[in-house]
Design an enzyme around this catalytic site. Structure first.
Site, PDB file in Angstrom:
ATOM      1  N   ASP A   9      34.762  26.623 -32.332  1.00 26.87           N
ATOM      2  CA  ASP A   9      34.620  25.171 -32.173  1.00 26.87           C
ATOM      3  C   ASP A   9      34.337  24.816 -30.723  1.00 26.87           C
ATOM      4  OD1 ASP A   9      37.264  25.254 -31.134  1.00 26.87           O
ATOM      5  OD2 ASP A   9      38.012  25.144 -33.202  1.00 26.87           O
ATOM      6  N   LYS A  66      35.018  20.141 -34.495  1.00 28.88           N
ATOM      7  CA  LYS A  66      35.575  18.978 -35.187  1.00 28.88           C
ATOM      8  C   LYS A  66      35.186  17.718 -34.433  1.00 28.88           C
ATOM      9  CE  LYS A  66      39.492  21.658 -36.646  1.00 28.88           C
ATOM     10  NZ  LYS A  66      40.882  22.002 -36.362  1.00 28.88           N
ATOM     11  N   MET A  87      46.060  16.287 -25.306  1.00 27.05           N
ATOM     12  CA  MET A  87      45.418  15.211 -26.080  1.00 27.05           C
ATOM     13  C   MET A  87      46.014  13.845 -25.769  1.00 27.05           C
ATOM     14  SD  MET A  87      44.947  17.168 -29.721  1.00 27.05           S
ATOM     15  CE  MET A  87      46.375  18.219 -29.749  1.00 27.05           C
TER      16      MET A  87
HETATM   17  N1  SAH Z   1      44.836  25.475 -28.367  1.00 26.85           N
HETATM   18  C1  SAH Z   1      44.472  24.758 -27.189  1.00 26.85           C
HETATM   19  C2  SAH Z   1      44.788  23.290 -27.290  1.00 26.85           C
HETATM   20  C3  SAH Z   1      43.984  22.589 -28.336  1.00 26.85           C
HETATM   21  S1  SAH Z   1      44.307  20.892 -28.384  1.00 26.85           S
HETATM   22  C4  SAH Z   1      45.186  25.388 -25.984  1.00 26.85           C
HETATM   23  O1  SAH Z   1      46.065  26.217 -26.157  1.00 26.85           O
HETATM   24  O2  SAH Z   1      44.831  25.035 -24.856  1.00 26.85           O
HETATM   25  C5  SAH Z   1      43.019  20.246 -27.391  1.00 26.85           C
HETATM   26  C6  SAH Z   1      43.570  19.736 -26.092  1.00 26.85           C
HETATM   27  O3  SAH Z   1      43.789  20.801 -25.204  1.00 26.85           O
HETATM   28  C7  SAH Z   1      42.660  18.812 -25.350  1.00 26.85           C
HETATM   29  O4  SAH Z   1      42.684  17.499 -25.846  1.00 26.85           O
HETATM   30  C8  SAH Z   1      43.246  18.877 -23.962  1.00 26.85           C
HETATM   31  O5  SAH Z   1      44.435  18.135 -23.886  1.00 26.85           O
HETATM   32  C9  SAH Z   1      43.626  20.338 -23.885  1.00 26.85           C
HETATM   33  N2  SAH Z   1      42.593  21.145 -23.221  1.00 26.85           N
HETATM   34  C10 SAH Z   1      41.904  22.145 -23.758  1.00 26.85           C
HETATM   35  N3  SAH Z   1      41.078  22.688 -22.859  1.00 26.85           N
HETATM   36  C11 SAH Z   1      41.263  22.012 -21.712  1.00 26.85           C
HETATM   37  C12 SAH Z   1      40.712  22.093 -20.407  1.00 26.85           C
HETATM   38  N4  SAH Z   1      39.794  23.004 -20.075  1.00 26.85           N
HETATM   39  N5  SAH Z   1      41.145  21.235 -19.473  1.00 26.85           N
HETATM   40  C13 SAH Z   1      42.070  20.312 -19.761  1.00 26.85           C
HETATM   41  N6  SAH Z   1      42.623  20.188 -20.978  1.00 26.85           N
HETATM   42  C14 SAH Z   1      42.235  21.026 -21.940  1.00 26.85           C
END
Ligand code: SAH
Length: 509
Positions: free
Chosen positions: A37, A59, A174
């Site tokens: 994704d 998504k 998020m």
């Molecule tokens: N499984 C992922 C999280 C998925 S939820 C993890 O472990 O990181 C998606 C959220 O992750 C986004 O809305 C944001 O809050 C955060 N996120 C993911 N990648 C990011 C990035 N490069 N920089 C800042 N926030 C990030």
């Protein structure tokens, strides 16, 4: 039943490809199907094999639930056919990644799976923004929270006012779309309005942005800085205990700059690494390819007479590498190299021989064929001497002419490789180049410049894409650019990776 497949639920890490695990890389390289994704960096997909089927299950807001079930179906569908499937998820698969639902679906279908953890965004963003999550004096708990589990639900599910009482460091995933509300709830819960608060968006990526402020000011600061998702919100006293050099990532000299490299992919790695180490993003835009010479007879003749040459002259690192490869195929032993003296156009070429402990006696101060010829003539050692010039199929005339006419040498030319233009549309980062443009395009040779000249008209940059400045590796390349009405914005005195990096740092800082 045929052997059933396998699903790997793999954490892609936060963005920077080098923060993914060795296990993730190995699995991507070997899978049949890659289901990904949008949070997983597209760079990781370049590791997949050519026959790997790649499926985008990104998504979009508001269409969450149904798609999740479709994703599960897709995983099952391919695995029952015996395929090895990698389900690639941003960060860590178990952190707000709906991994539990996918495991359940696989269990129900009787399919085996493995989970590969990844560096989750909160940890990566904290590290890359220099924000400590714990501190002996003021941060002994770290909580991961989500602003919303489900994009279709309007209200907050987490009771943030309770977390105000727990204290420690809060890492909120998020949280951007409900930032106002989250701040309000924390304040209602009794947390100090002055508590250090930070937001890191696009953490670990070349477009990382952050604000570091206090809770009562964070909404305004985020607005002003135009921070957008994906972002992590950090709240807690520990993050205020950052060191002076906490800004290490964004303060690197080429941070946020993007450069297109035009040499063949196999040769970009050194320059690419040096630019990336200084914070730049590198686009691979190979404009030439190097093909070995087909003239086996000529090569055999030259090697048969190798002991008769007084000088061997090399005009490029490509030529030097190919010469040594063929040399070892022919002789298998360095002692057959004989007494010929070696002259090279530049340091990069000389390096090839130094790796075999062969001494390079001549490198002109400024790396052009003409200077090389001048220096060789000045040795007064050419008269009636046999000289071997090892080159590509371009740019050798001046060298041969000067050594013959002025130096009175007997020259044999060995075109050991051919340079061919590649179609720019086949370049790995062609689309990215048109979409975002680049701050600079780096021409490493006249042939890369010529190839660009030929194809430049077909390049239609998207609106807002940055038009790159032209960076030339040396005088010969610059000459080619200028002869073709392309401005030279930055130039090395002599082709050298280190000098190019220095010049870029100078220009952009
Ligand atoms: N499984 C992922 C999280 C998925 S939820 C993890 O472990 O990181 C998606 C959220 O992750 C986004 O809305 C944001 O809050 C955060 N996120 C993911 N990648 C990011 C990035 N490069 N920089 C800042 N926030 C990030």
């Amino acid at each position: 039943m045929s052997e059933s497949g396998m699903v790997y639920l793999v954490g892609a890490g936060p963005g920077e490809p080098k923060l993914s695990t060795l296990r993730a890389k190995e699995l991507i390289e070997n899978c049949d199907v890659l289901v990904y994704d949008n949070l997983a960096n597209p760079e990781l997909r370049k590791w997949a094999s050519l026959n790997c089927v790649q499926i985008d299950v990104g998504k979009s807001p508001g269409r969450h639930t149904l798609e999740q079930r479709d994703i599960e179906k897709t995983l099952v569908e391919h695995a029952v056919k015996g395929k090895v499937v990698v389900r690639l998820k941003g960060g860590d698969p178990f952190v707000f990644g709906r991994c539990a639902e996918e495991m359940l679906a696989l269990d129900e279908a009787g399919i085996s799976y493995e989970v590969v953890p990844g560096v989750t965004a909160a940890l990566a963003c904290a590290g890359y923004a220099g924000l400590p999550l714990s501190h002996r004096e003021c941060g002994s708990t770290i909580s991961f929270l989500t602003g919303h589990e489900d994009l279709s639900k309007d209200s907050l599910r987490v009771d943030f006012s309770k977390f105000a009482k727990i204290g420690g460091t809060l890492c909120i995933y998020m949280g951007m779309s409900k930032l106002d509300e989250i701040v309000q709830k924390l304040l209602e819960g009794g947390i100090s309005p002055e508590v250090p608060t930070a937001i890191v968006s696009n953490g670990t990526l070349p477009r990382q942005k952050k604000v570091v402020t206090t809770l009562n000011k964070v909404v305004k600061s985020a607005c002003e800085a135009k921070l957008q998702a994906p972002a992590i919100v950090f709240v807690g006293n520990a993050i205020g205990r950052t060191g002076k050099k906490g800004n290490w990532f964004e303060s690197r000299p080429l941070f946020g700059k993007r450069f297109a490299l035009t040499r063949p992919t196999a040769q970009v790695s050194k320059l690419k690494k040096k630019l990336e180490d200084r914070g730049a993003e590198v686009l691979e835009l190979p404009l030439i390819k190097i093909l070995p010479s087909e003239d086996k007879k000529l090569i055999a003749e030259i090697f048969a007479g190798i002991a008769t040459y007084e000088w061997a002259v090399f005009t490029s690192a490509n030529g030097a590498r190919e010469f040594m490869r063929l040399f070892f195929l022919a002789f298998g032993d360095i002692r057959s190299f004989g007494p010929m003296r070696i002259a090279c156009v530049g340091e990069g070429t000389a390096e090839v021989f130094r790796n075999y402990s062969l001494e390079v006696e001549m490198i002109p101060e400024i790396s052009t064929a003409e200077n090389l010829a001048k220096d060789l003539v000045a040795t007064n050692s050419l008269d009636s001497a046999n000289v071997l010039i090892v080159t590509g199929n371009r740019n050798r005339e001046i060298l041969v002419q000067m050594l013959e006419d002025i130096g009175h040498a007997i020259v044999d030319t060995l075109p050991i490789y051919e340079t061919d233009f590649t179609d720019i549309k086949d370049a790995p980062d062609y689309e990215k180049f048109l979409k975002f443009g680049a701050d600079g395009i780096i021409f490493t040779s006249s042939s890369t410049a010529l190839s660009y000249v030929e194809q430049e008209e077909d390049l239609v940059f998207e609106d807002g894409a940055i038009k790159p400045i032209h960076c030339s590796f040396g005088p010969e390349t610059s000459k080619t650019l200028r002869e073709n009405q392309l401005e030279v914005n930055l130039e090395c005195d002599s082709p050298s990776i280190d000098q190019m990096v220095l010049k870029l740092v100078d220009y952009f800082s």
